[in-house]
Design a protein around this motif. Structure first.
Motif, PDB file in Angstrom:
ATOM      1  N   ALA A  81       1.958   4.306  -7.440  1.00 53.49           N
ATOM      2  CA  ALA A  81       1.086   5.050  -6.531  1.00 53.49           C
ATOM      3  C   ALA A  81      -0.361   4.605  -6.691  1.00 53.49           C
ATOM      4  O   ALA A  81      -1.093   4.465  -5.701  1.00 53.49           O
ATOM      5  CB  ALA A  81       1.209   6.557  -6.792  1.00 53.49           C
ATOM      6  N   GLU A  82      -0.763   4.319  -7.929  1.00 52.63           N
ATOM      7  CA  GLU A  82      -2.136   3.872  -8.173  1.00 52.63           C
ATOM      8  C   GLU A  82      -2.410   2.526  -7.494  1.00 52.63           C
ATOM      9  O   GLU A  82      -3.455   2.329  -6.892  1.00 52.63           O
ATOM     10  CB  GLU A  82      -2.410   3.747  -9.693  1.00 52.63           C
ATOM     11  CG  GLU A  82      -2.373   5.056 -10.434  1.00 52.63           C
ATOM     12  CD  GLU A  82      -0.956   5.458 -10.849  1.00 52.63           C
ATOM     13  OE1 GLU A  82      -0.019   4.616 -10.804  1.00 52.63           O
ATOM     14  OE2 GLU A  82      -0.772   6.630 -11.205  1.00 52.63           O
ATOM     15  N   ARG A  84      -0.774   1.220  -4.912  1.00 54.99           N
ATOM     16  CA  ARG A  84      -0.770   1.420  -3.457  1.00 54.99           C
ATOM     17  C   ARG A  84      -2.113   1.963  -2.991  1.00 54.99           C
ATOM     18  O   ARG A  84      -2.669   1.511  -1.997  1.00 54.99           O
ATOM     19  CB  ARG A  84       0.360   2.379  -3.051  1.00 54.99           C
ATOM     20  CG  ARG A  84       1.688   1.708  -2.859  1.00 54.99           C
ATOM     21  CD  ARG A  84       2.677   2.616  -2.143  1.00 54.99           C
ATOM     22  NE  ARG A  84       2.839   3.924  -2.762  1.00 54.99           N
ATOM     23  CZ  ARG A  84       3.698   4.209  -3.716  1.00 54.99           C
ATOM     24  NH1 ARG A  84       4.487   3.290  -4.201  1.00 54.99           N
ATOM     25  NH2 ARG A  84       3.770   5.424  -4.196  1.00 54.99           N
ATOM     26  N   ASP A  85      -2.650   2.942  -3.740  1.00 57.13           N
ATOM     27  CA  ASP A  85      -3.956   3.513  -3.387  1.00 57.13           C
ATOM     28  C   ASP A  85      -5.060   2.468  -3.475  1.00 57.13           C
ATOM     29  O   ASP A  85      -5.949   2.420  -2.620  1.00 57.13           O
ATOM     30  CB  ASP A  85      -4.287   4.711  -4.286  1.00 57.13           C
ATOM     31  CG  ASP A  85      -3.410   5.918  -3.999  1.00 57.13           C
ATOM     32  OD1 ASP A  85      -2.797   5.970  -2.913  1.00 57.13           O
ATOM     33  OD2 ASP A  85      -3.341   6.814  -4.874  1.00 57.13           O
ATOM     34  N   LYS A  88      -4.757   0.199  -0.465  1.00 57.56           N
ATOM     35  CA  LYS A  88      -5.238   0.907   0.727  1.00 57.56           C
ATOM     36  C   LYS A  88      -6.760   0.935   0.763  1.00 57.56           C
ATOM     37  O   LYS A  88      -7.372   0.730   1.803  1.00 57.56           O
ATOM     38  CB  LYS A  88      -4.698   2.341   0.759  1.00 57.56           C
ATOM     39  CG  LYS A  88      -3.261   2.449   1.174  1.00 57.56           C
ATOM     40  CD  LYS A  88      -2.824   3.908   1.168  1.00 57.56           C
ATOM     41  CE  LYS A  88      -1.350   4.043   1.407  1.00 57.56           C
ATOM     42  NZ  LYS A  88      -0.907   5.439   1.333  1.00 57.56           N
ATOM     43  N   GLN A  89      -7.371   1.198  -0.396  1.00 61.79           N
ATOM     44  CA  GLN A  89      -8.829   1.250  -0.458  1.00 61.79           C
ATOM     45  C   GLN A  89      -9.427  -0.121  -0.122  1.00 61.79           C
ATOM     46  O   GLN A  89     -10.399  -0.210   0.633  1.00 61.79           O
ATOM     47  CB  GLN A  89      -9.294   1.711  -1.835  1.00 61.79           C
ATOM     48  CG  GLN A  89     -10.801   1.833  -1.932  1.00 61.79           C
ATOM     49  CD  GLN A  89     -11.250   2.336  -3.291  1.00 61.79           C
ATOM     50  OE1 GLN A  89     -10.437   2.610  -4.170  1.00 61.79           O
ATOM     51  NE2 GLN A  89     -12.540   2.455  -3.465  1.00 61.79           N
TER      52      GLN A  89
END
Length: 101
Positions: A81-82, A84-85, A88-89
């Motif tokens: 999840a980290e 992916r975030d 995305k950023q």
């Protein structure tokens, strides 16, 4: 990824470029796709960096002994999840940069 009949670097946004770069790890890109991605890299430092990271990871995995490569492949099917975030950023920042130009 959606079929792109008129793909060009001038209308290739960062999201599409990152998708193409990812796809290039699994399949050969067509001539138009390769050209659009290369041209986009010339004008977009964040995407150029992301693509360089893809190639670095691919080379590193290819250099692993076969049993390790198999284990790595099975265990790394999904991104954390980290991560992916973070991706995305980076894409959002690149998109804002595209809009500012």
């Amino acid at each position: 990824m959606k079929e792109r009949s008129k793909l060009s670097a001038w209308n290739l946004d960062c999201r599409a470029a990152s998708e193409l770069a990812s796809e290039s790890l699994d399949r050969p890109l067509g001539r138009g796709e390769r050209l659009a991605l290369r041209l986009h890299q010339l004008i977009c430092p964040p995407c150029r960096h992301l693509i360089a990271q893809f190639h670095t990871v691919r080379r590193a995995v290819a250099s692993l002994p076969t049993p390790w490569r198999r284990v790595w492949s099975e265990e790394s099917i999904g991104l954390s999840a980290e991560r992916r975030d973070a991706i995305k950023q980076l894409l959002q920042e690149a998109s804002r940069s595209d809009e500012a130009d």
